[in-house]
Design an enzyme around this catalytic site. Sequence first.
Site, mmCIF file in Angstrom:
data_model
loop_
_atom_site.group_PDB
_atom_site.id
_atom_site.type_symbol
_atom_site.label_atom_id
_atom_site.label_comp_id
_atom_site.label_asym_id
_atom_site.label_seq_id
_atom_site.Cartn_x
_atom_site.Cartn_y
_atom_site.Cartn_z
ATOM 1 N N ASP A 1 -8.105 15.404 23.793
ATOM 2 C CA ASP A 1 -7.911 14.662 22.609
ATOM 3 C C ASP A 1 -8.702 13.276 22.553
ATOM 4 O O ASP A 1 -8.408 12.254 22.596
ATOM 5 C CB ASP A 1 -6.484 14.242 22.139
ATOM 6 C CG ASP A 1 -6.318 13.871 20.937
ATOM 7 O OD1 ASP A 1 -7.325 13.706 19.982
ATOM 8 O OD2 ASP A 1 -5.129 13.236 20.547
ATOM 9 N N CYS B 1 0.759 -0.945 -0.138
ATOM 10 C CA CYS B 1 -0.077 -0.163 0.137
ATOM 11 C C CYS B 1 0.787 1.216 -0.032
ATOM 12 O O CYS B 1 1.495 1.379 0.874
ATOM 13 C CB CYS B 1 -0.930 -0.055 1.245
ATOM 14 S SG CYS B 1 -1.888 1.612 1.517
ATOM 15 N N GLN C 1 -1.703 7.972 17.044
ATOM 16 C CA GLN C 1 -1.912 8.942 15.782
ATOM 17 C C GLN C 1 -1.380 7.855 14.468
ATOM 18 O O GLN C 1 -0.134 7.308 14.657
ATOM 19 C CB GLN C 1 -1.094 10.354 15.749
ATOM 20 C CG GLN C 1 -1.740 10.863 17.198
ATOM 21 C CD GLN C 1 -3.115 11.474 16.711
ATOM 22 O OE1 GLN C 1 -3.596 11.246 15.576
ATOM 23 N NE2 GLN C 1 -3.581 12.197 17.806
ATOM 24 N N CYS D 1 -10.388 14.048 16.075
ATOM 25 C CA CYS D 1 -10.864 13.397 15.018
ATOM 26 C C CYS D 1 -12.009 13.218 14.130
ATOM 27 O O CYS D 1 -12.125 12.472 13.199
ATOM 28 C CB CYS D 1 -10.029 12.014 15.224
ATOM 29 S SG CYS D 1 -11.088 10.849 16.175
ATOM 30 N N PHE E 1 -8.033 12.305 28.285
ATOM 31 C CA PHE E 1 -8.089 11.502 27.044
ATOM 32 C C PHE E 1 -6.540 11.408 26.530
ATOM 33 O O PHE E 1 -6.248 11.530 25.345
ATOM 34 C CB PHE E 1 -9.054 11.855 25.721
ATOM 35 C CG PHE E 1 -10.388 12.182 26.432
ATOM 36 C CD1 PHE E 1 -11.357 11.115 26.636
ATOM 37 C CD2 PHE E 1 -10.942 13.383 26.409
ATOM 38 C CE1 PHE E 1 -12.654 11.233 26.925
ATOM 39 C CE2 PHE E 1 -12.163 13.549 27.242
ATOM 40 C CZ PHE E 1 -13.043 12.672 27.237
#
Length: 309
Positions: A240, A76, A168, A266, A195
């Site tokens: 987060d 990939c 991440q 996100c 978080f």
Amino acid sequence: MSKTCPFFGICGGCKYDFTAPDYYAQKVSELRNISTTGDAIFIAPGLRRRADFAFAPGAFGFFERASKNIVSVRNCPNLVPEINNILPSVASMPWCGAGACLITACDNGIDIAITSNLSYFTPEFRDAVIKLPVIRVSWNEKIIKQTAVPIVNFSGHAVEYPSGAFLQPSVRGADALRELVVSRCAGAVRVADLFCGLGNFTFALNADGFDIVGTGMKRDLFKKPLTVGMLNNYDCVVMDPPRAGAMAQCHELVHSNVSRIIYVSCNPQTFMRDMEILTRGGYKNTELIPVDQFAGSHHWELFGVFVRD
């Protein structure tokens, strides 16, 4: 990248062709309903250090777009070389049952976490796992092979990586977010990192970390957000959260004396919902910067700063 990904339009992993000359414009179009205050930060493709593959007997790869059919993937262009180098060997193993295979490139080697609809694996599969050049493989949280404890580093602190834990998607993306957070926390005397996960921001800020997992204080912030009394010990809060956002915590924050909130999200939808809670409660959104953490996908990361009026 000089040519289109051979899987684009078939594999469901990417909505946009990250090799296209107008990729930036296409991706920014996802932000048309969000008023940002700064230029988007783009993380280059080819840096993804984790990928969630699907498997079934005789099949290994990514799901086809809008389908449960599995597209065979052996390389990939959006992944780091360390993952691509082992993909042919992983894909050719005698897979049994069906499920997901999360491959993560840690700082000291590859970790593979398999989630299967079967509680067992065959002796042939175990033998194939032993031959893989990886440091840990688990099947439904049962360790099949481990030659070392997987490690990730944050601001010079080496942290054990729990199988399947959140990271991440790229080191560069994590660094970019950390630089933003640290710079906007400048001058804060005491910081709470909510978080906090494994500590991407915690160590750099010398903050008190809170989360269900990770290196901070164990606390389920969905069920038990920090109370107003606890929050009043801090002049800056960093959040987060997962895609569900931080609604319960925001309801506590608006009654606190916290003067500055740094919110990394996100999920733009839950971010906007939580932003309304904060702004109605007396905070002003002074910065909103999009970060393209997920090259090729429709997803954006948002970085926001809130201060008291």
